[in-house]
Each structure stands twice: as C-alpha cells, then as structure tokens.
Write a protein that holds these residues in place. Structure first.
Motif, PDB file in Angstrom:
ATOM      1  N   PRO A 111      -3.556   8.868  25.699  1.00  0.00           N
ATOM      2  CA  PRO A 111      -4.413   7.762  25.243  1.00  0.00           C
ATOM      3  C   PRO A 111      -3.938   7.179  23.914  1.00  0.00           C
ATOM      4  O   PRO A 111      -4.250   6.036  23.597  1.00  0.00           O
ATOM      5  N   VAL A 112      -3.215   7.980  23.125  1.00  0.00           N
ATOM      6  CA  VAL A 112      -2.605   7.479  21.895  1.00  0.00           C
ATOM      7  C   VAL A 112      -1.102   7.392  22.149  1.00  0.00           C
ATOM      8  O   VAL A 112      -0.348   8.319  21.930  1.00  0.00           O
ATOM      9  N   ASN A 113      -0.677   6.246  22.654  1.00  0.00           N
ATOM     10  CA  ASN A 113       0.710   6.009  23.041  1.00  0.00           C
ATOM     11  C   ASN A 113       1.401   5.233  21.925  1.00  0.00           C
ATOM     12  O   ASN A 113       1.372   4.000  21.885  1.00  0.00           O
ATOM     13  N   ILE A 114       1.994   5.960  20.976  1.00  0.00           N
ATOM     14  CA  ILE A 114       2.551   5.316  19.793  1.00  0.00           C
ATOM     15  C   ILE A 114       3.947   5.834  19.480  1.00  0.00           C
ATOM     16  O   ILE A 114       4.328   6.931  19.883  1.00  0.00           O
ATOM     17  N   ASP A 115       4.682   5.005  18.765  1.00  0.00           N
ATOM     18  CA  ASP A 115       5.944   5.404  18.144  1.00  0.00           C
ATOM     19  C   ASP A 115       5.754   5.132  16.654  1.00  0.00           C
ATOM     20  O   ASP A 115       5.756   3.991  16.215  1.00  0.00           O
ATOM     21  N   LEU A 116       5.548   6.206  15.880  1.00  0.00           N
ATOM     22  CA  LEU A 116       5.197   6.097  14.464  1.00  0.00           C
ATOM     23  C   LEU A 116       6.247   6.805  13.632  1.00  0.00           C
ATOM     24  O   LEU A 116       6.522   7.990  13.842  1.00  0.00           O
ATOM     25  N   THR A 117       6.841   6.087  12.692  1.00  0.00           N
ATOM     26  CA  THR A 117       7.879   6.656  11.835  1.00  0.00           C
ATOM     27  C   THR A 117       7.479   6.528  10.375  1.00  0.00           C
ATOM     28  O   THR A 117       7.091   5.446   9.916  1.00  0.00           O
ATOM     29  N   PHE A 118       7.548   7.648   9.661  1.00  0.00           N
ATOM     30  CA  PHE A 118       7.338   7.671   8.218  1.00  0.00           C
ATOM     31  C   PHE A 118       8.697   7.841   7.548  1.00  0.00           C
ATOM     32  O   PHE A 118       9.467   8.726   7.920  1.00  0.00           O
ATOM     33  N   THR A 119       8.983   7.009   6.553  1.00  0.00           N
ATOM     34  CA  THR A 119      10.267   7.069   5.850  1.00  0.00           C
ATOM     35  C   THR A 119      10.027   7.145   4.349  1.00  0.00           C
ATOM     36  O   THR A 119       9.232   6.375   3.803  1.00  0.00           O
ATOM     37  N   ASP A 120      10.721   8.087   3.684  1.00  0.00           N
ATOM     38  CA  ASP A 120      10.605   8.252   2.231  1.00  0.00           C
ATOM     39  C   ASP A 120       9.150   8.383   1.790  1.00  0.00           C
ATOM     40  O   ASP A 120       8.689   7.712   0.864  1.00  0.00           O
ATOM     41  N   ASN A 164       9.055  11.427  12.578  1.00  0.00           N
ATOM     42  CA  ASN A 164       8.700  10.558  13.696  1.00  0.00           C
ATOM     43  C   ASN A 164       7.674  11.238  14.589  1.00  0.00           C
ATOM     44  O   ASN A 164       7.799  12.419  14.915  1.00  0.00           O
ATOM     45  N   ILE A 165       6.652  10.495  14.952  1.00  0.00           N
ATOM     46  CA  ILE A 165       5.639  10.953  15.897  1.00  0.00           C
ATOM     47  C   ILE A 165       5.673  10.003  17.084  1.00  0.00           C
ATOM     48  O   ILE A 165       5.415   8.802  16.946  1.00  0.00           O
TER      49      ILE A 165
END
Length: 246
Positions: A76-85, A68-69
């Motif tokens: 300026p980069v306001n994100i909730d980014l999740t990588f799965t598998d 998770n990022i």
C-alpha cells in the motif's frame, strides 16, 4: 536510529584504545549491568563532543551519506525514497537497558536493548510513488522523527583468526524499532505546490502508524546493512578478548 549501533561499537573500542583506563573499568564477559553502565556513561558524556584522546568520533549528529527505501507495487506504500547527505540527531538521548551475549564464545547471538527519547533523520530527500491511496512526488528537505523508540539490535558473531589472535566479525545483523510516535515532514512536495504539500504532510502524520508498519522492514534493513559493515570493520581491528576482563 541505527547509528545507535556505531555508538555501541565505539563504546567498546574506547576501552581498547585507552588500554582500559581505570574509569570506567572493563567489564567481565557477559556482565549486562556493567556493559550497560559503561555504554550509558560514554554516550551521555561524549556523544555530542567526541574525545580525540580516546579516538571517539562525534556521534550526535552523525552523517548518513545515502539511504534508499524502496517498496514494491504490492505494498500500500509503493514508494522509491532516497535520503542523501542526511544527519541523525538524538543519539545522546539513548539509554541502554540490557545486553545479551558478549560472553567468551564469539559465535553466539549478541543483543542490545535500548530506548531513544527522540531520534531524527534530517536532510535532502527525493521521493516518488504512492502512499496508501494517494500519489506522492517531490525533492527537498525532510525530517522524520521517532519519539520514545524502543530498539533491539542483534547480530551473530563469527570468530576470525588473524596473527594468532581471535577477532569477531558481525553477521546477520537485525534492527527492530518500536516508536511511540513518528512525525514526518517533507518540503517541496509536488513541485512546491504548498496546498498539496501541506495536505500530504498532514495525511502522512495522521496515518503515521500504518505507513511506518509498511516501510519499517525496508528502513530497518537499510540501516542494518550499513551498520553490519561498520561493526565488522571495528571489531576486525582488535582481538575480541581485549574488550573484556576475566
């Protein structure tokens, strides 16, 4: 990217499991040239196939179960980014340049300097938030590829006594990455709106460096947390002295 650390650890463990085979011979404490050669030989020959006899797992590709990022509103980069598998591809392209540390004293800083020609993190993702001035949302398949990436992996060793032997535990692991280029691709952005998705992917790639600088620390911290545990677990199985010769 940071699966690079796992390959480093396994390179050392190979010698232990095989009782230090004559080829390659174990290195002397702190012998950077020797350690680099052993690492590069093993990665080049075994990364894509593994070696059951030496208990070497396949490293390329290598799975990342979840990462998770998350950037706050002040970025300026306001994100909730999740990588799965996801999988990391390209570990076999790594070239170790230099190592520091790995002397007789465990409680020192250990450092690995390397370069990866091409490393990709690919698989399912989910994102929401804002990138620079634009909103972003979506879930689907993604690919982030670093090209000609210089990396520094550093950690501090702590000696741990067990059964009359001294083991090393890795702490305070840090990962630094400096790519020449980074390519992004996210499918199914904005509920599959192709025009919006294509425009966003173009925007991400046109502004790759500014975006990377904003999320770099979050990415590096996420990988460092994962691999500090992996390194400590591996080194907890074998006395530190067995990794080297006098």
């Amino acid at each position: 990217m940071s699966r690079i650390i796992l390959s480093i650890v396994i390179c050392f463990v190979l010698d232990v499991l095989a009782d230090f085979p004559t080829d390659p011979k174990p290195c002397k404490y702190g012998d950077s040239d020797c350690i680099v050669k052993v690492m590069n030989d093993l990665i080049s020959n075994k990364a894509t196939i593994g070696d059951r006899a030496l208990n070497l797992v396949k490293l390329d590709p290598l799975p990342v179960t979840k990462m998770n990022i998350k950037q706050g509103a002040e970025s300026p980069v306001n994100i909730d980014l999740t990588f799965t598998d996801n999988n990391v591809y390209g570990i076999s392209s790594m070239k170790f340049r230099k190592v520091k540390g790995f002397g007789k004293s465990i409680d020192k800083k250990h450092e690995l300097l390397l370069n990866a020609g091409k490393l990709s993190l690919a698989g399912p993702y989910k994102i929401k938030g804002k990138v620079l001035i634009l909103p972003i949302s979506g879930n689907g398949e993604s690919n982030m590829t670093l090209v000609n990436c210089d990396m520094i992996v550093s950690f501090t060793g702590i000696p741990v006594e067990k059964d009359g032997e001294t083991y090393m535990e890795a702490t305070n692991l840090k990962l630094s990455t400096k790519p020449e280029r980074l390519y992004y691709h996210f499918s199914n952005l904005f509920n599959g709106d192709k025009a919006l998705g294509d425009n966003m992917n173009t925007f991400l790639n046109d502004n790759w460096e500014a975006i990377f600088l904003e999320v770099q620390q979050s990415m590096q911290s996420a990988f460092a947390e994962i691999f500090q545990t992996i390194i400590s677990n591996v080194f907890s199985k074998y006395p530190y002295a067995k990794f080297f010769e006098e």
